[in-house]
Design a protein around this motif. Sequence first.
Motif, PDB file in Angstrom:
ATOM      1  N   GLY A  13       0.748  -1.227  -0.804  1.00 43.41           N
ATOM      2  CA  GLY A  13       0.003  -0.103   0.413  1.00 43.41           C
ATOM      3  C   GLY A  13       0.683   1.583  -0.243  1.00 43.41           C
ATOM      4  N   ASP A  14       0.725   1.301   0.850  1.00 50.43           N
ATOM      5  CA  ASP A  14       1.349   3.219   1.198  1.00 50.43           C
ATOM      6  C   ASP A  14       3.013   3.081   1.549  1.00 50.43           C
ATOM      7  N   LEU A  15       2.945   1.677   2.008  1.00 52.84           N
ATOM      8  CA  LEU A  15       4.099   1.386   2.839  1.00 52.84           C
ATOM      9  C   LEU A  15       5.205   0.905   1.895  1.00 52.84           C
ATOM     10  N   ILE A  16       6.353   2.287   1.878  1.00 55.43           N
ATOM     11  CA  ILE A  16       7.656   1.500   0.740  1.00 55.43           C
ATOM     12  C   ILE A  16       8.544   0.740   1.384  1.00 55.43           C
ATOM     13  N   VAL A  17       8.734  -0.451   1.188  1.00 53.22           N
ATOM     14  CA  VAL A  17       9.135  -0.986   1.802  1.00 53.22           C
ATOM     15  C   VAL A  17      11.242  -1.047   1.277  1.00 53.22           C
ATOM     16  N   CYS A  18      11.097  -1.291  -0.507  1.00 51.09           N
ATOM     17  CA  CYS A  18      12.170  -0.823  -1.193  1.00 51.09           C
ATOM     18  C   CYS A  18      12.225  -0.219  -2.005  1.00 51.09           C
ATOM     19  N   GLN A  19      13.032   0.698  -2.579  1.00 56.14           N
ATOM     20  CA  GLN A  19      13.329   1.880  -3.937  1.00 56.14           C
ATOM     21  C   GLN A  19      14.216   1.710  -4.482  1.00 56.14           C
ATOM     22  N   ASN A  20      14.412   1.704  -4.754  1.00 57.23           N
ATOM     23  CA  ASN A  20      15.718   1.609  -6.504  1.00 57.23           C
ATOM     24  C   ASN A  20      17.108   0.382  -5.475  1.00 57.23           C
ATOM     25  N   PHE A  21      16.576  -0.762  -4.764  1.00 55.64           N
ATOM     26  CA  PHE A  21      17.137  -1.392  -4.204  1.00 55.64           C
ATOM     27  C   PHE A  21      18.466  -1.595  -5.398  1.00 55.64           C
ATOM     28  N   ASN A  22      19.648  -1.837  -4.312  1.00 55.72           N
ATOM     29  CA  ASN A  22      20.420  -2.439  -5.361  1.00 55.72           C
ATOM     30  C   ASN A  22      21.312  -3.388  -4.602  1.00 55.72           C
ATOM     31  N   MET A  23      21.536  -4.799  -5.444  1.00 52.24           N
ATOM     32  CA  MET A  23      22.784  -5.863  -4.593  1.00 52.24           C
ATOM     33  C   MET A  23      23.078  -6.990  -5.453  1.00 52.24           C
ATOM     34  N   SER A  37      15.309  -4.676  13.661  1.00 50.17           N
ATOM     35  CA  SER A  37      14.332  -5.082  13.142  1.00 50.17           C
ATOM     36  C   SER A  37      12.950  -4.269  12.240  1.00 50.17           C
ATOM     37  N   GLY A  38      13.012  -4.798  11.266  1.00 49.07           N
ATOM     38  CA  GLY A  38      11.941  -4.141  10.414  1.00 49.07           C
ATOM     39  C   GLY A  38      12.126  -3.365   9.517  1.00 49.07           C
ATOM     40  N   CYS A  39      13.273  -3.586   9.856  1.00 50.17           N
ATOM     41  CA  CYS A  39      13.546  -2.836   8.076  1.00 50.17           C
ATOM     42  C   CYS A  39      13.569  -3.659   6.470  1.00 50.17           C
ATOM     43  N   GLY A  40      13.257  -4.632   6.766  1.00 51.58           N
ATOM     44  CA  GLY A  40      12.589  -4.939   5.579  1.00 51.58           C
ATOM     45  C   GLY A  40      13.852  -6.499   5.072  1.00 51.58           C
ATOM     46  N   ALA A 190      29.968 -15.523   8.120  1.00 52.82           N
ATOM     47  CA  ALA A 190      29.582 -14.546   6.346  1.00 52.82           C
ATOM     48  C   ALA A 190      30.936 -14.696   6.150  1.00 52.82           C
ATOM     49  N   HIS A 191      30.919 -14.618   4.752  1.00 50.08           N
ATOM     50  CA  HIS A 191      32.177 -14.752   3.309  1.00 50.08           C
ATOM     51  C   HIS A 191      32.145 -13.096   3.511  1.00 50.08           C
ATOM     52  N   ASP A 192      30.763 -13.024   3.367  1.00 49.31           N
ATOM     53  CA  ASP A 192      30.601 -11.080   2.770  1.00 49.31           C
ATOM     54  C   ASP A 192      29.448 -10.795   3.705  1.00 49.31           C
ATOM     55  N   ILE A 193      29.190  -9.852   4.307  1.00 49.69           N
ATOM     56  CA  ILE A 193      28.316  -8.861   4.625  1.00 49.69           C
ATOM     57  C   ILE A 193      27.922  -7.630   4.645  1.00 49.69           C
ATOM     58  N   TYR A 194      26.268  -8.041   4.088  1.00 49.74           N
ATOM     59  CA  TYR A 194      25.364  -6.577   4.227  1.00 49.74           C
ATOM     60  C   TYR A 194      24.661  -5.487   5.164  1.00 49.74           C
ATOM     61  N   ILE A 195      25.596  -5.000   5.764  1.00 46.12           N
ATOM     62  CA  ILE A 195      24.010  -3.887   6.950  1.00 46.12           C
ATOM     63  C   ILE A 195      23.879  -2.506   5.618  1.00 46.12           C
ATOM     64  N   LEU A 196      22.457  -3.981   6.782  1.00 45.76           N
ATOM     65  CA  LEU A 196      21.006  -2.726   6.008  1.00 45.76           C
ATOM     66  C   LEU A 196      20.718  -1.372   6.716  1.00 45.76           C
ATOM     67  N   ILE A 203      21.880   0.139   1.600  1.00 48.78           N
ATOM     68  CA  ILE A 203      22.213  -1.046   1.993  1.00 48.78           C
ATOM     69  C   ILE A 203      23.449   0.394   3.248  1.00 48.78           C
ATOM     70  N   LYS A 204      23.941   0.046   4.075  1.00 42.40           N
ATOM     71  CA  LYS A 204      24.174   1.458   4.731  1.00 42.40           C
ATOM     72  C   LYS A 204      26.261   1.360   5.202  1.00 42.40           C
ATOM     73  N   ASP A 205      27.025  -0.301   4.532  1.00 39.33           N
ATOM     74  CA  ASP A 205      27.817  -0.437   4.956  1.00 39.33           C
ATOM     75  C   ASP A 205      27.904  -1.801   4.230  1.00 39.33           C
TER      76      ASP A 205
END
Lengths: 211, 253
Positions: A13-23, A37-40, A190-196, A203-205
Amino acid sequence: MAIKIKNLYKSYGDLIVCQNFNMTLEEMKITGILGPSGCGKTTLLNIIAGLEEYQSGSIQGLEGKTFSYIFQEDRLLPWSTVKENIKFVLESRYDDNEAERIANQYMDMVGLREYAHYYPRQLSGGMKQRVAIARAFAYPADILLMDEPFKGLDLELKTGLIESFLKLWNQDKRTVIFVTHDMDEALSFAHDIYILEGRPLRIKDRGAKPS
Amino acid sequence: MKISTILKNKKTARLLVVIFWIAIWEIASLVIGREVYLPSPLNTVRALLRLSVTSKFWYSIAMTFIRVVAGFIISCLGGIILGIMCGLIKFLYELLNPLVIAVKSTPVMSIIIIALIWFQSGRVPVFVCFLMCFPIIWTNAVEGIRQVNRDLLQMAKVYRVNKGLIIRRIYIPSVTPYLIAGITTALGIGWKVTVAAEVLSNPKFSIGGNLYGAKVYLESSELFAWTSIVIILSFAFEYLFKYIIGKIERKGF
């Protein structure tokens, strides 16, 4: 081939979970996805697994791939035994003998062979989660998804489960994507870590561990 | 021996309770002192013995039994199949639900009278039994399907488990307890409404017809005797059903 997420857009609905997300998620590696928690994060995992639709964007590298999924909860059939639970995901692909053989093999790997005929209610939380891990590995998936599989377990149990997990993974390497909000847990395997962070999800880091 | 020690043995306790109530019945009938109002337990047993040597007695029981079983089996089949379908397909539920609610709120007597216009006397009780039992089983089946754990279905979807296996291993075990509860309730009601319908439709051989006859001739002891037959049969039916279910459950699904 790596999994490439491009310009992903998803909203409820109005709640945007992700937009222009690349990974990009590397093949045959363990990728940890961290975030509050709750970031998607779970939504992202469900989109990859095909359990949730997305409105636009694309995900490459998933064509014809099969998935295993270790959920936050064990999601075992309460009326089936440990062995029946593992065989449940195998019976649509293998004949009974083969399913039996595979189930036995993975019960051995997580050290639950002698509990083969126990029902989930007779097992502790950690044992149930081990059954879920065995089920995920027993299934011939290309990609293994995990959503906070060790949440709510005590440290000793968690260390033990991570050990069984790494043992299984080393014998049978797959693309693993796991979601957590525990940095130590992510760093430990983990070999690879994404911080969202979110929302919307971004992606924050990013950090990679020398493997 | 103290009463508490005697009562510890479950079977003895149960028997004593039955004897207690029969004694109350006996005392009440002695106090009233008129067989037409309340026949004594002894006279009821006598009437039962008197009836049991006639072939009409056994024919009547057999015919009522067949009607209950027929009505019940149709209700089970219809209730389970349609209930599961309605649980899965929302449109079908919306279509059928008002009809089921209407039937549920219709007084049994209206249903019996309508059925009397539509059917010949022997079939009226079967139809009435169906209309009373079907909604109970249907409602339970719908509820059972709705209570199926979505998480388990999602898990099965990720692992690409085929449809047949999902039905056998997730849907059926989830729905079964609801169906057992519905069927058990329907069984008790089935006996009562079938006999009630027989009282009004009066087929040649039927327990209800005999009840009606006993009332017309003011044979109260026979009225009580026939009533006790219905209670015993209904009880035996439920017991048998629970016994069979117990056997199946022990073997597993």
